[in-house]
Design a protein around this motif. Structure first.
Motif, PDB file in Angstrom:
ATOM      1  N   GLY B 269     -13.171  -5.921  27.855  1.00  0.00           N
ATOM      2  CA  GLY B 269     -12.794  -6.539  26.585  1.00  0.00           C
ATOM      3  C   GLY B 269     -12.433  -5.487  25.558  1.00  0.00           C
ATOM      4  N   ILE B 270     -13.312  -4.461  25.454  1.00  0.00           N
ATOM      5  CA  ILE B 270     -13.041  -3.392  24.492  1.00  0.00           C
ATOM      6  C   ILE B 270     -11.797  -2.607  24.914  1.00  0.00           C
ATOM      7  N   ALA B 271     -11.673  -2.371  26.241  1.00  0.00           N
ATOM      8  CA  ALA B 271     -10.505  -1.635  26.739  1.00  0.00           C
ATOM      9  C   ALA B 271      -9.216  -2.364  26.362  1.00  0.00           C
ATOM     10  N   ALA B 272      -9.250  -3.706  26.424  1.00  0.00           N
ATOM     11  CA  ALA B 272      -8.048  -4.467  26.072  1.00  0.00           C
ATOM     12  C   ALA B 272      -7.715  -4.288  24.586  1.00  0.00           C
ATOM     13  N   VAL B 273      -8.763  -4.296  23.747  1.00  0.00           N
ATOM     14  CA  VAL B 273      -8.520  -4.067  22.317  1.00  0.00           C
ATOM     15  C   VAL B 273      -7.898  -2.690  22.115  1.00  0.00           C
ATOM     16  N   LEU B 274      -8.495  -1.672  22.766  1.00  0.00           N
ATOM     17  CA  LEU B 274      -7.961  -0.308  22.643  1.00  0.00           C
ATOM     18  C   LEU B 274      -6.518  -0.254  23.121  1.00  0.00           C
ATOM     19  N   MET B 275      -6.254  -0.911  24.247  1.00  0.00           N
ATOM     20  CA  MET B 275      -4.912  -0.896  24.835  1.00  0.00           C
ATOM     21  C   MET B 275      -3.907  -1.531  23.875  1.00  0.00           C
ATOM     22  N   LEU B 276      -4.296  -2.642  23.250  1.00  0.00           N
ATOM     23  CA  LEU B 276      -3.397  -3.301  22.295  1.00  0.00           C
ATOM     24  C   LEU B 276      -3.103  -2.367  21.123  1.00  0.00           C
ATOM     25  N   ILE B 277      -4.144  -1.670  20.650  1.00  0.00           N
ATOM     26  CA  ILE B 277      -3.932  -0.725  19.545  1.00  0.00           C
ATOM     27  C   ILE B 277      -2.963   0.375  19.974  1.00  0.00           C
ATOM     28  N   VAL B 278      -3.193   0.942  21.175  1.00  0.00           N
ATOM     29  CA  VAL B 278      -2.331   2.020  21.663  1.00  0.00           C
ATOM     30  C   VAL B 278      -0.891   1.531  21.808  1.00  0.00           C
ATOM     31  N   LEU B 279      -0.727   0.325  22.367  1.00  0.00           N
ATOM     32  CA  LEU B 279       0.627  -0.223  22.534  1.00  0.00           C
ATOM     33  C   LEU B 279       1.314  -0.370  21.180  1.00  0.00           C
ATOM     34  N   LEU B 280       0.574  -0.897  20.210  1.00  0.00           N
ATOM     35  CA  LEU B 280       1.135  -1.094  18.875  1.00  0.00           C
ATOM     36  C   LEU B 280       1.568   0.244  18.272  1.00  0.00           C
ATOM     37  N   LEU B 281       0.679   1.251  18.366  1.00  0.00           N
ATOM     38  CA  LEU B 281       1.000   2.566  17.805  1.00  0.00           C
ATOM     39  C   LEU B 281       2.243   3.138  18.470  1.00  0.00           C
ATOM     40  N   ASN B 282       2.323   2.980  19.813  1.00  0.00           N
ATOM     41  CA  ASN B 282       3.491   3.481  20.537  1.00  0.00           C
ATOM     42  C   ASN B 282       4.775   2.820  20.069  1.00  0.00           C
ATOM     43  N   LEU B 283       4.707   1.501  19.886  1.00  0.00           N
ATOM     44  CA  LEU B 283       5.902   0.773  19.443  1.00  0.00           C
ATOM     45  C   LEU B 283       6.364   1.268  18.080  1.00  0.00           C
ATOM     46  N   VAL B 284       5.404   1.471  17.169  1.00  0.00           N
ATOM     47  CA  VAL B 284       5.781   1.905  15.823  1.00  0.00           C
ATOM     48  C   VAL B 284       6.423   3.289  15.860  1.00  0.00           C
ATOM     49  N   THR B 285       5.818   4.226  16.638  1.00  0.00           N
ATOM     50  CA  THR B 285       6.425   5.567  16.701  1.00  0.00           C
ATOM     51  C   THR B 285       7.827   5.499  17.280  1.00  0.00           C
ATOM     52  N   ARG B 286       8.012   4.645  18.310  1.00  0.00           N
ATOM     53  CA  ARG B 286       9.349   4.543  18.909  1.00  0.00           C
ATOM     54  C   ARG B 286      10.345   3.999  17.899  1.00  0.00           C
ATOM     55  N   TYR B 287       9.891   3.012  17.130  1.00  0.00           N
ATOM     56  CA  TYR B 287      10.758   2.406  16.118  1.00  0.00           C
ATOM     57  C   TYR B 287      11.192   3.466  15.108  1.00  0.00           C
ATOM     58  N   ILE B 288      10.217   4.274  14.662  1.00  0.00           N
ATOM     59  CA  ILE B 288      10.538   5.293  13.659  1.00  0.00           C
ATOM     60  C   ILE B 288      11.508   6.325  14.220  1.00  0.00           C
ATOM     61  N   SER B 289      11.224   6.806  15.451  1.00  0.00           N
ATOM     62  CA  SER B 289      12.082   7.865  15.991  1.00  0.00           C
ATOM     63  C   SER B 289      13.484   7.322  16.253  1.00  0.00           C
ATOM     64  N   ARG B 290      13.576   6.036  16.616  1.00  0.00           N
ATOM     65  CA  ARG B 290      14.894   5.454  16.837  1.00  0.00           C
ATOM     66  C   ARG B 290      15.687   5.363  15.529  1.00  0.00           C
ATOM     67  N   ARG B 291      14.990   4.944  14.473  1.00  0.00           N
ATOM     68  CA  ARG B 291      15.672   4.852  13.180  1.00  0.00           C
ATOM     69  C   ARG B 291      16.132   6.220  12.703  1.00  0.00           C
ATOM     70  N   LEU B 292      15.279   7.238  12.986  1.00  0.00           N
ATOM     71  CA  LEU B 292      15.647   8.596  12.598  1.00  0.00           C
ATOM     72  C   LEU B 292      16.892   9.039  13.347  1.00  0.00           C
ATOM     73  N   GLU B 293      16.918   8.744  14.658  1.00  0.00           N
ATOM     74  CA  GLU B 293      18.075   9.127  15.471  1.00  0.00           C
ATOM     75  C   GLU B 293      19.352   8.540  14.899  1.00  0.00           C
ATOM     76  N   LYS B 294      19.272   7.262  14.556  1.00  0.00           N
ATOM     77  CA  LYS B 294      20.436   6.588  13.995  1.00  0.00           C
ATOM     78  C   LYS B 294      20.876   7.261  12.703  1.00  0.00           C
ATOM     79  N   LYS B 295      19.875   7.615  11.880  1.00  0.00           N
ATOM     80  CA  LYS B 295      20.163   8.214  10.592  1.00  0.00           C
ATOM     81  C   LYS B 295      20.910   9.538  10.780  1.00  0.00           C
ATOM     82  N   TYR B 296      20.449  10.325  11.795  1.00  0.00           N
ATOM     83  CA  TYR B 296      21.082  11.625  11.970  1.00  0.00           C
ATOM     84  C   TYR B 296      22.424  11.516  12.663  1.00  0.00           C
ATOM     85  N   GLN B 297      22.611  10.418  13.419  1.00  0.00           N
ATOM     86  CA  GLN B 297      23.914  10.244  14.070  1.00  0.00           C
ATOM     87  C   GLN B 297      24.997   9.956  13.049  1.00  0.00           C
ATOM     88  N   LYS B 298      24.607   9.240  11.964  1.00  0.00           N
ATOM     89  CA  LYS B 298      25.573   8.984  10.895  1.00  0.00           C
ATOM     90  C   LYS B 298      25.990  10.314  10.324  1.00  0.00           C
TER      91      LYS B 298
END
Lengths: 305, 298
Positions: B269-298
């Motif tokens: 149960g706790i592992a699932a909570v941790l996993m959800l947190i890790v997944l969320l953090l990963n998604l946010v970092t990917r979102y940020i780095s993708r937006r940055l990439e787009k910004k620099y491509q312009k």
């Protein structure tokens, strides 16, 4: 945080005096922040020595480092089995993980199409984000039972053992090795690959004969980083390794250096607690050696470029 | 990338010979890459499959109740939040300040090298060593006891290198012309940092905070020594008393439940909570780095 600092100087034309003052103070604050890392490392080294050193000398350095018995109740503290277990587990894990990791890095950097690499790379990142206790739980539930069956067939079922620790360590250091190697492979100028292809070499030949050797120092750095990770890993191996202090054998329980500290922490006191500090000091020395090696490699790599 | 096209045309010059060695290496490369992919999917799937059913409202919003034999992780969730907030509160300003010093102020090459080397060293020290140091220094020498505060201070040291490095990268990415433009307008250094450089490197700041949170959430070995375990009771007293008391975070409780008590269901149960947190953090970092990439491509 900082932006709310001194609002009266928020225009370029602030009061010259307060502005210069703020500049000087902020410069000093940044300087102190920059030094925190240096101070921390000095403090950590000092306190590890101060807490671990006395115990080692009380027990006797030779007895402590080369003794094969660990029996806290009778105040016998020999950590040779733990040192060997840590070294064997780490070396085995690195030897297994490096080829797998480098091949995967080659896949990501030179073979997979951009889209496929875009799927695999986040997965590898995810692997590095999983907490070590979760690896411990997975190892205990998925890997240890498999090994238990293997041990049963050899009629010595014990559960957690060196092999399960190695498997968990391999999985845990793979992301480090993959991402560092991939970065190193990507940093090799494309002309190496193109020149080799132009000479009629196959794709695989070009990657393995031209690109890989050029990325060598980066890959070695990844290997050393992985070694540091493996030797310092605690919770995951504790949950799968059985933790008996005996000489390491592949299918028998082992206790790694790191594990002793949290494993016996709660009920240790007096010389026993001090001996655990001693274990910490030995581990710290290992890590510092690895750190200096890494620094040397990176410096050399930097010069070669 | 470019060369992939030329490979096909090599048939005109000479017959494509199949090298057995090449084939073996191809097979190994594809096998291991696929194996790692499957392994990650299997791990994540297994944890969520086993753990998500545990996550009832009662499990998430109550303390363990030995009389009614129910388990709950609310105390662990609260302890985790305290430790995250407190560590970030200390480590982010110091880390950002350190990165600013290295990037904008430091002139002495030797000093820069020493700071960068010690930062790397700090990053390479395993958490159990931080635990021992934290116990000797924060808990004992500074007399902060085994407490959430000691835990947060220990974690500060552990996440500092990540924050410094990420912020350094972000500051380096800010074009030189920004600084020159500001200097040309007569802006002083701290003014430039405050109004131009820090806002421009905001995505880097967010990334470093996320990486730090990931490390803090997953940490267990050090916290067992410096912050204690067994989050059985809800934190009591005022905020100061709560922070000065010992308590286990989610990861520490996972270890305690599944290893010390053999309650693997709660562990998952706790592992699932941790996993959800890790997944969320990963998604946010990917979102940020993708937006940055787009910004620099312009």
């Amino acid at each position: 945080m900082r932006t709310t600092g001194n609002s009266q100087t928020s225009s370029v034309h602030g009061k010259a005096h307060t502005k210069a003052m703020a500049e000087r103070i902020m410069g000093m604050i940044f300087f102190v922040c920059g030094l925190i890392a240096v101070i921390s490392v000095i403090f950590i080294s000092l306190y590890m020595l101060l807490s671990g050193g006395p115990a080692i000398f009380k027990i006797g350095p030779a007895e402590f480092l080369l003794g094969t018995d660990w029996d806290p109740e009778n105040e016998v503290f020999g950590i040779l089995p733990m040192i060997l277990a840590s070294v064997v587990a780490t070396l085995a894990a690195v030897l297994i993980a490096v080829p797998i990791g480098v091949l995967t890095a080659v896949f990501l950097s030179h073979i997979a199409q951009k889209r496929l690499a875009g799927i695999v790379r986040p997965m590898v990142d995810l692997l590095s984000g999983i907490p070590s206790v979760v690896y411990g739980l997975l190892g205990a539930i998925l890997i240890v039972p498999l090994i238990f069956r293997l041990q049963e067939s050899l009629s010595m079922p014990t559960g957690g053992c060196l092999l399960s620790a190695i498997i968990v360590l391999v999985i845990m250091i793979l992301p480090t090795i993959i991402s560092v190697s991939e970065t190193a492979l990507r940093a090799v100028p494309a002309s190496y690959y193109e020149a080799s292809m132009g000479l009629g070499a196959s794709k695989i030949q070009s990657i393995f004969r031209a690109v890989l050797p050029a990325a060598r120092s980066g890959i070695v750095a990844g290997m050393v980083l992985g070694t540091g990770r493996a030797i310092g890993e605690t919770m995951a191996v504790m949950m799968v390794a059985g933790n008996a202090v005996i000489m390491p054998e592949l299918l028998k329980p082992v206790r790694l250096l790191t594990v002793s500290i949290p494993f016996e922490w709660a009920y240790s006191s007096g010389i026993h607690r001090e001996a655990l500090f001693g274990v910490g000091l030995v581990l710290f020395v290992f890590i510092m050696i690895i750190n200096f090696t890494l620094n040397g490699i990176l410096k050399k790599g930097g010069k070669a470029e | 990338m470019k060369t992939a096209k030329t490979e096909g045309s090599s048939g005109s010059l000479m017959k494509k010979r199949r090298r057995p060695g090449d084939m073996i290496l191809y097979a190994l490369i594809y096998f291991f890459s696929a194996a790692i992919l499957c392994m990650v999917l299997y791990f994540v799937g297994y944890i969520l499959w086993e753990g998500l059913p545990m996550l009832t409202p009662q499990f998430l919003t109550s303390a363990p109740n030995p009389i009614e034999h129910t388990e709950g992780i609310l105390p662990a969730l609260i302890n985790t939040s305290y430790i995250i907030l407190l560590s970030l509160l200390i480590s982010v300003p110091i880390g950002v300040g350190g990165a600013v010093y290295l990037n904008e102020y430091a002139k002495n090459k030797r000093l820069i090298r020493v700071i960068e080397f010690t930062t790397e060293t700090l990053a390479g020290i395993p958490s159990i060593i931080f635990g021992v140091f934290g116990y000797v220094f924060f808990c004992t020498a500074l007399n902060l006891k085994v407490s959430l505060v000691s835990g947060a201070l220990t974690l500060t040291l552990m996440v500092l290198p990540t924050i410094i490095r990420t912020m350094q990268e972000a500051l380096k990415a800010v074009p030189k012309s920004y600084r020159e433009g500001a200097a040309g307008l007569g802006a002083a250094k701290w003014y430039t940092i405050r109004t131009i450089l820090l806002p421009a490197s905001l995505p880097g700041l967010v990334t470093s905070v996320i990486l730090a949170v990931g490390r803090i959430v997953g940490e267990s070995a050090a916290l067992i020594l410096v912050a204690g375990g067994a989050a059985i009771y809800m934190p009591r007293g005022n905020l100061f008393e709560q922070l000065m008391s010992s308590g286990g975070t989610l990861s520490v409780e996972l270890y305690r439940y599944s290893y010390s008590q053999g309650k693997n269901d709660v562990g998952f149960g706790i592992a699932a909570v941790l996993m959800l947190i890790v997944l969320l953090l990963n998604l946010v970092t990917r979102y940020i780095s993708r937006r940055l990439e787009k910004k620099y491509q312009k």
